[in-house]
Design a protein around this motif. Structure first.
Motif, PDB file in Angstrom:
ATOM      1  N   VAL A 119       7.832  24.885 -17.282  1.00 40.76           N
ATOM      2  CA  VAL A 119       6.809  25.621 -18.037  1.00 40.76           C
ATOM      3  C   VAL A 119       7.347  27.004 -18.425  1.00 40.76           C
ATOM      4  CG1 VAL A 119       4.499  26.668 -17.923  1.00 40.76           C
ATOM      5  CG2 VAL A 119       4.880  24.383 -16.976  1.00 40.76           C
ATOM      6  N   ALA A 120       7.971  27.701 -17.458  1.00 42.09           N
ATOM      7  CA  ALA A 120       8.485  29.051 -17.727  1.00 42.09           C
ATOM      8  C   ALA A 120       9.559  28.999 -18.816  1.00 42.09           C
ATOM      9  CB  ALA A 120       9.045  29.663 -16.450  1.00 42.09           C
ATOM     10  N   LEU A 121      10.470  28.037 -18.746  1.00 43.13           N
ATOM     11  CA  LEU A 121      11.527  27.929 -19.752  1.00 43.13           C
ATOM     12  C   LEU A 121      10.953  27.587 -21.126  1.00 43.13           C
ATOM     13  CD1 LEU A 121      14.339  26.041 -17.782  1.00 43.13           C
ATOM     14  CD2 LEU A 121      14.439  28.380 -18.669  1.00 43.13           C
ATOM     15  N   LEU A 122       9.997  26.670 -21.138  1.00 48.56           N
ATOM     16  CA  LEU A 122       9.388  26.278 -22.424  1.00 48.56           C
ATOM     17  C   LEU A 122       8.646  27.454 -23.062  1.00 48.56           C
ATOM     18  CD1 LEU A 122       8.049  22.694 -21.617  1.00 48.56           C
ATOM     19  CD2 LEU A 122       9.908  23.300 -23.170  1.00 48.56           C
ATOM     20  N   VAL A 123       7.895  28.201 -22.233  1.00 49.31           N
ATOM     21  CA  VAL A 123       7.173  29.366 -22.765  1.00 49.31           C
ATOM     22  C   VAL A 123       8.187  30.356 -23.330  1.00 49.31           C
ATOM     23  CG1 VAL A 123       5.773  31.394 -22.145  1.00 49.31           C
ATOM     24  CG2 VAL A 123       5.110  29.123 -21.319  1.00 49.31           C
ATOM     25  N   PHE A 124       9.289  30.571 -22.608  1.00 50.50           N
ATOM     26  CA  PHE A 124      10.289  31.534 -23.082  1.00 50.50           C
ATOM     27  C   PHE A 124      10.912  31.053 -24.395  1.00 50.50           C
ATOM     28  CE2 PHE A 124      14.413  33.519 -23.521  1.00 50.50           C
ATOM     29  CZ  PHE A 124      14.079  34.853 -23.311  1.00 50.50           C
ATOM     30  N   LEU A 125      11.335  29.787 -24.456  1.00 48.88           N
ATOM     31  CA  LEU A 125      11.971  29.264 -25.668  1.00 48.88           C
ATOM     32  C   LEU A 125      11.010  29.313 -26.855  1.00 48.88           C
ATOM     33  CD1 LEU A 125      13.835  26.131 -24.241  1.00 48.88           C
ATOM     34  CD2 LEU A 125      14.870  28.243 -25.109  1.00 48.88           C
ATOM     35  N   TRP A 126       9.795  28.892 -26.614  1.00 51.46           N
ATOM     36  CA  TRP A 126       8.761  28.875 -27.649  1.00 51.46           C
ATOM     37  C   TRP A 126       8.501  30.288 -28.170  1.00 51.46           C
ATOM     38  CZ3 TRP A 126       6.326  25.554 -30.624  1.00 51.46           C
ATOM     39  CH2 TRP A 126       5.095  25.889 -31.159  1.00 51.46           C
ATOM     40  N   GLU A 127       8.315  31.218 -27.244  1.00 58.00           N
ATOM     41  CA  GLU A 127       8.006  32.599 -27.607  1.00 58.00           C
ATOM     42  C   GLU A 127       9.199  33.293 -28.266  1.00 58.00           C
ATOM     43  OE1 GLU A 127       5.180  34.749 -27.250  1.00 58.00           O
ATOM     44  OE2 GLU A 127       4.291  32.773 -27.337  1.00 58.00           O
ATOM     45  N   PHE A 128      10.398  32.916 -27.858  1.00 54.54           N
ATOM     46  CA  PHE A 128      11.609  33.505 -28.446  1.00 54.54           C
ATOM     47  C   PHE A 128      11.650  33.189 -29.947  1.00 54.54           C
ATOM     48  CE2 PHE A 128      16.173  33.528 -29.454  1.00 54.54           C
ATOM     49  CZ  PHE A 128      16.534  34.768 -28.940  1.00 54.54           C
ATOM     50  N   GLY A 129      11.371  31.924 -30.298  1.00 53.79           N
ATOM     51  CA  GLY A 129      11.335  31.508 -31.710  1.00 53.79           C
ATOM     52  C   GLY A 129      10.218  32.213 -32.460  1.00 53.79           C
ATOM     53  N   GLN A 130       9.031  32.249 -31.840  1.00 54.47           N
ATOM     54  CA  GLN A 130       7.880  32.884 -32.488  1.00 54.47           C
ATOM     55  C   GLN A 130       8.126  34.372 -32.703  1.00 54.47           C
ATOM     56  OE1 GLN A 130       3.919  32.148 -31.149  1.00 54.47           O
ATOM     57  NE2 GLN A 130       4.047  30.287 -32.371  1.00 54.47           N
ATOM     58  N   TYR A 131       8.769  35.001 -31.720  1.00 53.14           N
ATOM     59  CA  TYR A 131       9.044  36.443 -31.814  1.00 53.14           C
ATOM     60  C   TYR A 131       9.858  36.739 -33.069  1.00 53.14           C
ATOM     61  CZ  TYR A 131      11.326  40.928 -30.864  1.00 53.14           C
ATOM     62  OH  TYR A 131      11.810  42.209 -30.978  1.00 53.14           O
ATOM     63  N   MET A 133      10.378  34.827 -35.744  1.00 53.17           N
ATOM     64  CA  MET A 133       9.648  34.476 -36.973  1.00 53.17           C
ATOM     65  C   MET A 133       8.644  35.582 -37.310  1.00 53.17           C
ATOM     66  SD  MET A 133       9.014  32.476 -39.495  1.00 53.17           S
ATOM     67  CE  MET A 133       9.610  30.788 -39.284  1.00 53.17           C
ATOM     68  N   HIS A 134       7.934  36.056 -36.288  1.00 51.74           N
ATOM     69  CA  HIS A 134       6.928  37.107 -36.491  1.00 51.74           C
ATOM     70  C   HIS A 134       7.605  38.415 -36.944  1.00 51.74           C
ATOM     71  CE1 HIS A 134       3.213  39.358 -34.644  1.00 51.74           C
ATOM     72  NE2 HIS A 134       3.290  39.493 -35.942  1.00 51.74           N
ATOM     73  N   ARG A 135       8.740  38.727 -36.337  1.00 55.98           N
ATOM     74  CA  ARG A 135       9.461  39.956 -36.700  1.00 55.98           C
ATOM     75  C   ARG A 135       9.965  39.868 -38.145  1.00 55.98           C
ATOM     76  NH1 ARG A 135      13.903  43.023 -32.789  1.00 55.98           N
ATOM     77  NH2 ARG A 135      14.518  44.551 -34.357  1.00 55.98           N
ATOM     78  N   LEU A 136      10.430  38.670 -38.514  1.00 51.45           N
ATOM     79  CA  LEU A 136      10.859  38.446 -39.903  1.00 51.45           C
ATOM     80  C   LEU A 136       9.689  38.684 -40.856  1.00 51.45           C
ATOM     81  CD1 LEU A 136      13.045  37.252 -41.899  1.00 51.45           C
ATOM     82  CD2 LEU A 136      12.006  35.027 -41.462  1.00 51.45           C
ATOM     83  N   MET A 137       8.506  38.215 -40.448  1.00 51.65           N
ATOM     84  CA  MET A 137       7.320  38.380 -41.294  1.00 51.65           C
ATOM     85  C   MET A 137       6.980  39.856 -41.526  1.00 51.65           C
ATOM     86  SD  MET A 137       4.888  35.337 -39.870  1.00 51.65           S
ATOM     87  CE  MET A 137       5.091  33.663 -40.515  1.00 51.65           C
ATOM     88  N   HIS A 138       7.362  40.700 -40.579  1.00 52.41           N
ATOM     89  CA  HIS A 138       7.082  42.140 -40.729  1.00 52.41           C
ATOM     90  C   HIS A 138       8.241  42.889 -41.376  1.00 52.41           C
ATOM     91  CE1 HIS A 138       3.246  42.927 -38.537  1.00 52.41           C
ATOM     92  NE2 HIS A 138       3.493  41.694 -38.146  1.00 52.41           N
TER      93      HIS A 138
END
Ligand SMILES: [Zn+2]
Ligand SMILES: [Zn+2]
Length: 297
Positions: A119-131, A133-138
């Motif tokens: 769970v911890a690894l999946l949350v990290f991997l998932w959030e790493f990608g989202q981070y 993508m979100h930063r690119l959006m800004h």
């Protein structure tokens, strides 16, 4: 209960809810894990719970939900859990599964890791990608045009994390986790963890979780700051659920936003939110038309 102890109890509601969500998936019988409706039921239950908390432990009167806000938010909650989820499955996860099979990628060791480590690894991997993508959006105008409608919301509430242009909702849901072999319960648990955190960090609830939570997970303080008026103020605290990533990459900022929105803080209608990325094209077209009518005169 004294004021201090009562506030501490309220502050601990987000970590307690997160712990309950993790325990649910850890102990869930296989039949529940395999049932495609369970995730939707879980999401609906914690969302309704946080909406209820808004009524009891309101953070700001100016964020108090009304019927217009509630029905708009509910529309997006249903959209993201049906149409957008289906699009992500068809256009991202299924092709990635096919790619994984054709390339012979297999990670059985991942599914064999202890549940909480997965769970911890999946949350990290998932959030790493989202981070990113979100930063690119800004940081890049074409992507900002898809994300800006989310920043035009003028108050925060439990379902506001789902409010945005459909293109953005699709883009921000993309990830590469489908390339891994994971235990289904751990996958659903990781998804629920990010959902619970994101629901609390958009909610009008006066919980300010202690550091054992707020060092790792995004809180309403962090995310309301990200929703501050003024484009420059939004360029920090990008992580949807794992604020730790902002701390690692130097984009973390301490603070809190109360007045939220963009530009002149006008609330956008659903139609305006959906048309937003086309604004430059429409402006160009209207400019051409105006030019044409001037030369025509
Ligand atoms: Zn943003
Ligand atoms: Zn947000």
């Amino acid at each position: 209960m004294s004021g201090g102890i009562k506030q501490l109890a309220v502050d601990c509601i987000p970590p307690a809810t997160l712990a309950a969500a993790v325990a649910f998936w850890y102990f869930a019988p296989a039949a529940w894990v395999e049932n495609p409706w369970t995730l939707l039921v879980v999401s609906s239950v914690y969302t309704a719970f946080v909406l209820g908390l808004e009524l009891v432990f309101e953070r700001h009167e100016s964020w108090r939900i009304n019927w217009q806000e509630f029905l708009t938010d509910l529309f997006y909650f249903v959209l993201i859990n049906t149409v957008i989820a289906k699009m992500v499955l068809v256009f991202s996860e299924q092709p990635l599964h096919a790619l994984k099979d054709s390339l012979g990628i297999a990670t059985p060791w991942f599914a064999a890791l202890p549940f909480l480590v997965q769970v911890a690894l999946l949350v990290f991997l998932w959030e790493f990608g989202q981070y990113w993508m979100h930063r690119l959006m800004h940081n890049w105008e074409p992507f900002w045009l898809t994300h800006a409608p989310h920043h035009h919301i003028t108050q925060l509430n439990a379902m506001k994390g789902a409010v945005g242009n459909p293109l953005e909702l699709f883009l921000i849901s993309l990830g590469l986790i489908a390339l891994l072999d994971v235990s289904p319960a751990a996958y659903l648990c990781a998804f629920t963890v990010t959902g619970v955190v994101s629901t609390f960090n958009h909610a009008n609830v006066r919980s300010d979780p202690p550091m054992f939570y707020a060092f790792f997970f995004t809180s309403i303080r962090h995310h309301s700051y990200h929703h501050s008026v003024g484009y420059e103020n939004t360029r920090c605290n990008y992580a949807n659920a794992l604020i730790l990533i902002d701390r690692i990459f130097g984009t973390y900022k301490e603070g809190e936003g109360i007045i939220v929105g963009q530009d002149e803080r006008r609330r956008l209608s659903i139609r305006e939110q959906w048309m937003f990325p086309l604004r430059p094209l429409i402006a160009m077209f209207q400019g051409k038309k105006a030019e044409g009518s001037v030369t025509g005169n």
